[in-house]
Design a protein around this motif. Structure first.
Motif, PDB file in Angstrom:
ATOM      1  N   TYR A 154      30.576  39.440  34.318  1.00 24.41           N
ATOM      2  CA  TYR A 154      31.574  38.638  35.009  1.00 24.41           C
ATOM      3  C   TYR A 154      32.625  39.501  35.721  1.00 24.41           C
ATOM      4  O   TYR A 154      32.913  40.621  35.291  1.00 24.41           O
ATOM      5  N   TYR A 155      33.252  38.923  36.748  1.00 29.06           N
ATOM      6  CA  TYR A 155      34.407  39.563  37.375  1.00 29.06           C
ATOM      7  C   TYR A 155      35.493  39.818  36.333  1.00 29.06           C
ATOM      8  O   TYR A 155      36.018  40.915  36.216  1.00 29.06           O
ATOM      9  N   GLU A 156      35.859  38.756  35.605  1.00 27.19           N
ATOM     10  CA  GLU A 156      37.079  38.778  34.805  1.00 27.19           C
ATOM     11  C   GLU A 156      36.931  39.436  33.450  1.00 27.19           C
ATOM     12  O   GLU A 156      37.922  39.763  32.812  1.00 27.19           O
ATOM     13  N   ASP A 157      35.704  39.586  32.968  1.00 31.15           N
ATOM     14  CA  ASP A 157      35.519  40.172  31.638  1.00 31.15           C
ATOM     15  C   ASP A 157      34.873  41.540  31.681  1.00 31.15           C
ATOM     16  O   ASP A 157      34.382  42.033  30.665  1.00 31.15           O
ATOM     17  N   THR A 158      34.832  42.134  32.846  1.00 30.99           N
ATOM     18  CA  THR A 158      34.167  43.425  32.988  1.00 30.99           C
ATOM     19  C   THR A 158      35.191  44.553  32.940  1.00 30.99           C
ATOM     20  O   THR A 158      36.028  44.677  33.842  1.00 30.99           O
ATOM     21  N   ASP A 159      35.161  45.335  31.869  1.00 29.82           N
ATOM     22  CA  ASP A 159      36.088  46.454  31.726  1.00 29.82           C
ATOM     23  C   ASP A 159      35.957  47.394  32.917  1.00 29.82           C
ATOM     24  O   ASP A 159      34.865  47.705  33.364  1.00 29.82           O
ATOM     25  N   GLY A 160      37.078  47.832  33.413  1.00 30.19           N
ATOM     26  CA  GLY A 160      37.052  48.761  34.533  1.00 30.19           C
ATOM     27  C   GLY A 160      37.090  48.068  35.884  1.00 30.19           C
ATOM     28  O   GLY A 160      37.293  48.701  36.909  1.00 30.19           O
ATOM     29  N   PHE A 161      36.896  46.733  35.894  1.00 28.88           N
ATOM     30  CA  PHE A 161      36.985  46.021  37.171  1.00 28.88           C
ATOM     31  C   PHE A 161      38.187  45.086  37.180  1.00 28.88           C
ATOM     32  O   PHE A 161      39.144  45.304  37.910  1.00 28.88           O
ATOM     33  N   SER A 162      38.163  44.061  36.334  1.00 29.87           N
ATOM     34  CA  SER A 162      39.285  43.115  36.340  1.00 29.87           C
ATOM     35  C   SER A 162      40.548  43.725  35.758  1.00 29.87           C
ATOM     36  O   SER A 162      41.650  43.225  35.989  1.00 29.87           O
ATOM     37  N   SER A 163      40.420  44.809  34.988  1.00 35.00           N
ATOM     38  CA  SER A 163      41.604  45.475  34.445  1.00 35.00           C
ATOM     39  C   SER A 163      42.380  46.215  35.531  1.00 35.00           C
ATOM     40  O   SER A 163      43.546  46.554  35.352  1.00 35.00           O
ATOM     41  N   ASP A 164      41.732  46.453  36.663  1.00 36.15           N
ATOM     42  CA  ASP A 164      42.401  47.062  37.812  1.00 36.15           C
ATOM     43  C   ASP A 164      43.292  46.005  38.468  1.00 36.15           C
ATOM     44  O   ASP A 164      42.822  44.929  38.839  1.00 36.15           O
ATOM     45  N   GLU A 165      44.594  46.281  38.615  1.00 33.01           N
ATOM     46  CA  GLU A 165      45.536  45.284  39.133  1.00 33.01           C
ATOM     47  C   GLU A 165      45.164  44.805  40.529  1.00 33.01           C
ATOM     48  O   GLU A 165      45.326  43.631  40.863  1.00 33.01           O
ATOM     49  N   ASP A 166      44.684  45.707  41.370  1.00 32.66           N
ATOM     50  CA  ASP A 166      44.287  45.316  42.722  1.00 32.66           C
ATOM     51  C   ASP A 166      43.201  44.239  42.657  1.00 32.66           C
ATOM     52  O   ASP A 166      43.282  43.217  43.346  1.00 32.66           O
ATOM     53  N   ASN A 167      42.206  44.478  41.843  1.00 35.01           N
ATOM     54  CA  ASN A 167      41.102  43.538  41.737  1.00 35.01           C
ATOM     55  C   ASN A 167      41.538  42.223  41.102  1.00 35.01           C
ATOM     56  O   ASN A 167      41.147  41.146  41.558  1.00 35.01           O
ATOM     57  N   LYS A 168      42.348  42.288  40.045  1.00 39.85           N
ATOM     58  CA  LYS A 168      42.773  41.078  39.345  1.00 39.85           C
ATOM     59  C   LYS A 168      43.546  40.156  40.277  1.00 39.85           C
ATOM     60  O   LYS A 168      43.296  38.936  40.311  1.00 39.85           O
ATOM     61  N   ASP A 169      44.487  40.704  41.048  1.00 41.51           N
ATOM     62  CA  ASP A 169      45.255  39.865  41.965  1.00 41.51           C
ATOM     63  C   ASP A 169      44.367  39.272  43.053  1.00 41.51           C
ATOM     64  O   ASP A 169      44.522  38.113  43.434  1.00 41.51           O
ATOM     65  N   GLU A 170      43.425  40.062  43.536  1.00 41.68           N
ATOM     66  CA  GLU A 170      42.565  39.558  44.592  1.00 41.68           C
ATOM     67  C   GLU A 170      41.600  38.495  44.077  1.00 41.68           C
ATOM     68  O   GLU A 170      41.251  37.559  44.813  1.00 41.68           O
ATOM     69  N   ILE A 171      41.164  38.608  42.828  1.00 43.00           N
ATOM     70  CA  ILE A 171      40.355  37.554  42.214  1.00 43.00           C
ATOM     71  C   ILE A 171      41.162  36.258  42.180  1.00 43.00           C
ATOM     72  O   ILE A 171      40.697  35.194  42.602  1.00 43.00           O
ATOM     73  N   ASP A 172      42.390  36.326  41.677  1.00 44.43           N
ATOM     74  CA  ASP A 172      43.236  35.131  41.577  1.00 44.43           C
ATOM     75  C   ASP A 172      43.557  34.551  42.951  1.00 44.43           C
ATOM     76  O   ASP A 172      43.635  33.328  43.119  1.00 44.43           O
TER      77      ASP A 172
END
Length: 416
Positions: free
Chosen positions: A371-389
């Protein structure tokens, strides 16, 4: 006299078999020419990506995630299981040449990613179509598959190229050979070395294109073709070869496998028939919405017919919020959640990884979602998390607005 007759019949049968093998050898499909095989550790990895369903250009966050998923898992094969583009965003329904340009750009926006990794890792790509790929666009599925074929990584196929007159576009087989098989550069492929098979099935679109709630099913002529192809593969290999099926729209038997419950039951979804359902005991994943199979009035018993010729697992897209796996009638059904943000979805967005393992003459598999949101190293990155939301349609207006502001400030000024 009797001995001579049987001898004549035996010679004739051998001649027919050799003739059919030679004809087969002369007309390999791109999937057969690829001669995919298990690696030296007896492993073969598939990534299923479904419901990209974006506009002309794939959203940046989806590109990032797909790249990340490929880098982390290094699949041998990527299978796109329909609604790869949103025809309704990439078609004018008025100007064919404009449609063709827009569809080509849309396909290029994600195929260029896969081509990049084909150059690095040799990752191949196969495709089946969904109900939205050619919706409201002049660009047909037959024309779209030709657009895919310009990429070296692509091994998909349209059976009509060989003048096989069956319904749909993109019904084909993808054989996977044993780890000790040596691919041939010329001559005949040795099908006694096939270890496993993948069936790519076009589940078609709508019974009537003016009624977007009544989905079509896999037609009888398609199923007869797959039944014949499996018989051919089994004959050439000298054994019963197991298979997986990849298609967009799920089969009606899903409701036989689900459990009917009372309204208000935790986790229950309301189906088109007015009843509520939950996953059965032993199922994995999430039932996030009511599955949308074709009506049984147009159904041709696909599930059981393909099980009868070796299918042990079916992988579907179409229902963006579902990512379950359940057993029914001797095979497994897997729903895979959508990866795209242009249409509806949930926190389940991601891709499915399927690990095939060679065990002597047998092949086993396991599968899990990434998943996007539960993948360590991806959603933990602030850039990615904000862009997902910022892109997630299931978030409320203020959540998305704040995420967009943070994303744009970071993009423009490097502000965290």
């Amino acid at each position: 006299m009797k001995k001579s007759f049987f001898k004549y019949v035996a010679v004739l049968l051998v001649f027919v078999m050799l003739s059919s093998f030679t004809a087969f050898a002369a007309g390999y499909t791109p999937a057969e020419k690829a001669q995919l095989k298990f690696n030296s550790d007896g492993e073969f990895k598939i990534m299923q990506i479904t419901d990209i369903q974006d506009g002309i250009h794939l959203r940046r966050i989806a590109k990032r995630f797909i790249r990340y998923a490929i880098e982390q898992t290094k699949p041998d094969l990527i299978v796109l299981t329909g609604d790869n583009i949103a025809g309704y965003w990439n078609g004018t329904a008025l100007f064919p040449e404009v449609d063709e340009t827009m569809v080509a750009e849309s396909i290029d926006s994600f195929m260029s990613i896969f081509e990049e990794y084909y150059d690095q890792y040799g990752v191949r790509v196969a495709v089946v179509f969904g109900n939205h790929d050619d919706q409201l666009t002049w660009t047909t599925k037959e024309e779209q598959i030709k657009m895919y074929q310009k990429y070296d990584c692509f091994i998909g196929y349209d059976e009509s190229i060989e003048n096989i007159d069956i319904t749909g576009c993109g019904n084909y087989m993808v054989p996977i050979f044993k780890s000790d098989y040596t691919p041939v550069t010329e001559g005949e492929i040795d099908y006694t070395n096939i270890a496993y098979n993948l069936m790519m099935v076009d589940s078609n679109t709508y019974v009537n294109k003016l009624d977007l709630k009544n989905y079509d099913a896999v037609h009888d002529d398609q199923l007869k073709w797959f039944e014949g192809e499996m018989q051919r593969i089994n004959t050439l290999s000298g054994k019963n070869v197991k298979s997986m099926v990849f298609q967009h729209i799920i089969v009606p038997e899903v409701y036989d496998a689900l459990v009917k419950v009372d309204e208000g039951t935790e986790g229950a979804v309301l189906a088109k028939d007015g009843n509520y359902y939950v996953l059965p005991e032993g199922a994995t994943g999430t039932l996030g919405e009511a599955p949308c199979p074709p009506d049984k009035s147009v159904y041709n018993d696909e599930y059981q017919r393909l099980i009868n010729v070796g299918a042990e697992a079916f992988f579907f897209g179409h229902d963006h919020k579902n990512d379950f796996g359940l057993s029914y009638n001797g095979a497994m059904m897997y729903a895979t959640s959508g990866v795209g943000f242009c249409s509806y979805g949930s926190e389940l967005r991601g891709v499915r990884i399927i690990n095939l393992k060679e065990n002597g003459d047998d092949v086993t598999y396991d599968t899990q979602m990434m998943y996007y949101e539960d993948t360590d190293g991806f959603s933990s990155d602030e850039d990615n998390k904000d862009e997902i939301d910022a892109n997630a349609r299931e978030k409320n207006f203020f959540q998305r607005l704040i995420a967009w502001i943070k994303t744009l400030l970071r993009y423009w000024f490097g502000i965290r």
